[in-house]
Design a protein around this motif. Structure first.
Motif, PDB file in Angstrom:
ATOM      1  N   TYR A 129       0.895  -1.190   0.026  1.00 36.61           N
ATOM      2  CA  TYR A 129       0.035   0.046  -0.172  1.00 36.61           C
ATOM      3  C   TYR A 129       0.768   1.205   0.049  1.00 36.61           C
ATOM      4  N   VAL A 130       2.026   1.296   0.670  1.00 36.05           N
ATOM      5  CA  VAL A 130       2.889   2.421   0.426  1.00 36.05           C
ATOM      6  C   VAL A 130       3.484   2.482  -0.893  1.00 36.05           C
ATOM      7  N   ILE A 131       3.772   1.306  -1.518  1.00 33.52           N
ATOM      8  CA  ILE A 131       4.271   1.510  -3.132  1.00 33.52           C
ATOM      9  C   ILE A 131       2.975   2.101  -3.907  1.00 33.52           C
ATOM     10  N   ARG A 132       1.822   1.853  -3.525  1.00 37.12           N
ATOM     11  CA  ARG A 132       0.782   2.331  -4.223  1.00 37.12           C
ATOM     12  C   ARG A 132       0.404   3.623  -3.832  1.00 37.12           C
ATOM     13  N   ARG A 133       0.950   4.404  -2.714  1.00 38.80           N
ATOM     14  CA  ARG A 133       0.737   5.743  -2.185  1.00 38.80           C
ATOM     15  C   ARG A 133      -0.977   5.632  -1.609  1.00 38.80           C
ATOM     16  N   LYS A 134      -1.313   4.484  -1.264  1.00 39.86           N
ATOM     17  CA  LYS A 134      -2.600   4.436  -0.487  1.00 39.86           C
ATOM     18  C   LYS A 134      -2.352   3.901   1.114  1.00 39.86           C
ATOM     19  N   GLU A 135      -1.430   4.524   1.735  1.00 41.43           N
ATOM     20  CA  GLU A 135      -1.338   4.484   3.024  1.00 41.43           C
ATOM     21  C   GLU A 135      -2.463   4.416   4.126  1.00 41.43           C
ATOM     22  N   ARG A 136      -3.317   5.280   3.540  1.00 38.98           N
ATOM     23  CA  ARG A 136      -4.495   5.806   4.303  1.00 38.98           C
ATOM     24  C   ARG A 136      -5.551   4.723   4.226  1.00 38.98           C
ATOM     25  N   SER A 137      -5.392   3.634   3.356  1.00 43.57           N
ATOM     26  CA  SER A 137      -6.562   2.786   2.911  1.00 43.57           C
ATOM     27  C   SER A 137      -7.042   1.855   4.279  1.00 43.57           C
ATOM     28  N   LEU A 138      -8.165   1.679   4.489  1.00 43.06           N
ATOM     29  CA  LEU A 138      -8.527   0.969   5.574  1.00 43.06           C
ATOM     30  C   LEU A 138      -8.029  -0.416   5.489  1.00 43.06           C
ATOM     31  N   ILE A 139      -7.795  -0.924   4.524  1.00 45.77           N
ATOM     32  CA  ILE A 139      -7.173  -2.428   4.438  1.00 45.77           C
ATOM     33  C   ILE A 139      -5.668  -2.106   4.948  1.00 45.77           C
ATOM     34  N   ASN A 140      -5.108  -1.302   4.652  1.00 40.30           N
ATOM     35  CA  ASN A 140      -3.861  -0.988   5.335  1.00 40.30           C
ATOM     36  C   ASN A 140      -3.722  -0.791   6.918  1.00 40.30           C
ATOM     37  N   ASP A 141      -4.822  -0.002   7.213  1.00 37.06           N
ATOM     38  CA  ASP A 141      -4.814   0.270   8.691  1.00 37.06           C
ATOM     39  C   ASP A 141      -5.253  -1.210   9.377  1.00 37.06           C
ATOM     40  N   CYS A 142      -6.058  -2.027   8.957  1.00 38.88           N
ATOM     41  CA  CYS A 142      -6.417  -3.257   9.239  1.00 38.88           C
ATOM     42  C   CYS A 142      -5.076  -4.008   9.452  1.00 38.88           C
ATOM     43  N   SER A 143      -4.237  -4.366   8.568  1.00 40.33           N
ATOM     44  CA  SER A 143      -3.129  -5.006   8.521  1.00 40.33           C
ATOM     45  C   SER A 143      -2.192  -4.391   9.599  1.00 40.33           C
ATOM     46  N   ALA A 144      -2.017  -3.293   9.681  1.00 39.93           N
ATOM     47  CA  ALA A 144      -0.787  -2.672  10.758  1.00 39.93           C
ATOM     48  C   ALA A 144      -1.443  -2.829  12.136  1.00 39.93           C
ATOM     49  N   ILE A 145      -2.613  -2.741  12.352  1.00 42.43           N
ATOM     50  CA  ILE A 145      -3.657  -2.808  13.662  1.00 42.43           C
ATOM     51  C   ILE A 145      -3.261  -4.189  13.958  1.00 42.43           C
ATOM     52  N   LEU A 146      -3.536  -5.257  13.065  1.00 42.01           N
ATOM     53  CA  LEU A 146      -3.566  -6.385  13.488  1.00 42.01           C
ATOM     54  C   LEU A 146      -2.067  -6.838  13.820  1.00 42.01           C
ATOM     55  N   ILE A 147      -1.109  -6.399  13.046  1.00 41.35           N
ATOM     56  CA  ILE A 147       0.266  -6.636  13.506  1.00 41.35           C
ATOM     57  C   ILE A 147       0.300  -6.079  15.117  1.00 41.35           C
ATOM     58  N   PHE A 148       0.102  -5.104  15.339  1.00 39.26           N
ATOM     59  CA  PHE A 148       0.364  -4.598  16.616  1.00 39.26           C
ATOM     60  C   PHE A 148      -0.454  -5.258  17.743  1.00 39.26           C
ATOM     61  N   SER A 149      -1.770  -5.872  17.330  1.00 39.39           N
ATOM     62  CA  SER A 149      -2.294  -6.612  18.065  1.00 39.39           C
ATOM     63  C   SER A 149      -1.758  -8.024  18.548  1.00 39.39           C
ATOM     64  N   LEU A 150      -0.948  -8.356  17.682  1.00 38.35           N
ATOM     65  CA  LEU A 150       0.089  -9.696  17.868  1.00 38.35           C
ATOM     66  C   LEU A 150       0.878  -9.641  18.998  1.00 38.35           C
ATOM     67  N   GLY A 151       1.108  -8.630  19.618  1.00 41.76           N
ATOM     68  CA  GLY A 151       2.008  -8.221  20.763  1.00 41.76           C
ATOM     69  C   GLY A 151       1.273  -8.919  21.868  1.00 41.76           C
ATOM     70  N   ALA A 152      -0.063  -8.852  21.885  1.00 45.56           N
ATOM     71  CA  ALA A 152      -0.771  -9.226  23.176  1.00 45.56           C
ATOM     72  C   ALA A 152      -0.712 -11.075  23.065  1.00 45.56           C
ATOM     73  N   ALA A 153      -0.815 -11.402  21.900  1.00 46.67           N
ATOM     74  CA  ALA A 153      -0.631 -13.079  21.970  1.00 46.67           C
ATOM     75  C   ALA A 153       0.837 -13.519  22.182  1.00 46.67           C
ATOM     76  N   ALA A 154       1.721 -12.446  21.864  1.00 47.41           N
ATOM     77  CA  ALA A 154       3.502 -12.977  22.443  1.00 47.41           C
ATOM     78  C   ALA A 154       3.349 -12.880  23.581  1.00 47.41           C
ATOM     79  N   ALA A 155       3.061 -11.594  24.183  1.00 45.22           N
ATOM     80  CA  ALA A 155       3.033 -11.599  25.741  1.00 45.22           C
ATOM     81  C   ALA A 155       2.458 -12.691  26.645  1.00 45.22           C
TER      82      ALA A 155
END
Length: 242
Positions: free
Chosen positions: A107-133
């Motif tokens: 999405y960065v390559i396509r210059r669409k960083e503000r896309s909701l799908i991109n947000d979903c992906s990034a937030i899911l990455i962050f949420s994995l921190g809960a699983a690891a902890a």
């Protein structure tokens, strides 16, 4: 000689997303010293992703940004050694992280960083921190791990909808409707999956979406509201999950 500026993320929400899910997963189970190097590894991995994504966009400073990404990544690699020795299962998160992060890069390559799908992906990455902890604290690959990731994801996606209705999509009435539907939905999900008490941490988010969504607001005030929201989410979630 020109002094080089420190390359760090400027999005305040990112600091909350990298820490709150991790703290949730850690305190819902059994905090111990291995959580410290694990969090440092997680934190520096987050720092590494910022210059790496910037390097995709900015050809003029790509070389310098890659150096920053490698420096942060090296620290993350050193910090993760002990947790990985103790819990080799942490390796299982790597393919998921790589897949989700590749979506961010696309999405960065396509210059669409503000896309909701991109947000979903990034937030899911962050949420994995809960699983690891949670795993490092003695938890297993169980229902609790899943709901920790789910509840973290739900909260921060709510923040993404809310912020969009304040700024980029303030004039878009459809986004206001999407946001309200989403915030009603996050009140229903805990009930449907048997965590009735977890409705409470989302009440604040739902109220702010209906009261402030679409209205002019200074970024500083929005930031304060988001800080209050994430703190109450963490505290109330720990109260109802323990």
């Amino acid at each position: 000689m020109k002094k080089q500026r420190l390359v760090i993320p400027h999005e305040h929400g990112g600091w909350a997303m990298v820490s709150v899910p991790f703290l949730l997963g850690m305190f819902v189970i059994n905090p111990w010293w291995v959580h410290i190097p694990l969090f440092l590894a997680w934190f520096f991995l987050y720092l590494a992703t910022y210059p790496l994504l910037q390097a995709v966009k900015r050809k003029s400073s790509r070389k310098s940004l890659i150096k920053w990404a490698m420096a942060y990544g090296s620290v993350a690699a050193l910090c993760i050694i002990v947790p990985l020795v103790q819990f080799p299962e942490l390796f299982y998160f790597a393919p998921v992280f790589i897949f989700l992060f590749s979506i961010n890069i696309a999405y960065v390559i396509r210059r669409k960083e503000r896309s909701l799908i991109n947000d979903c992906s990034a937030i899911l990455i962050f949420s994995l921190g809960a699983a690891a902890a949670y795993l490092v604290g003695g938890g297993g690959w169980d229902k609790t791990m899943v709901v920790l990731v789910l509840f973290s994801f739900m909260h921060f996606m709510g923040s993404a909808f809310f912020v969009k209705t304040l700024f980029r999509e303030r004039e878009n009435k459809r986004w206001h409707i999407y946001s309200k539907i989403y915030h009603i939905g996050i009140l229903l999900v805990p009930i449907l999956i048997g965590f009735l008490g977890m409705v409470v941490p989302y009440i604040f988010s739902t109220i702010k979406a209906f009261v402030y969504g679409g209205k002019p607001m200074k970024p500083s005030r929005a930031g304060i509201i988001e800080i209050i929201g994430v703190v109450q989410f963490l505290i109330l979630s720990l109260l109802f999950l323990n």
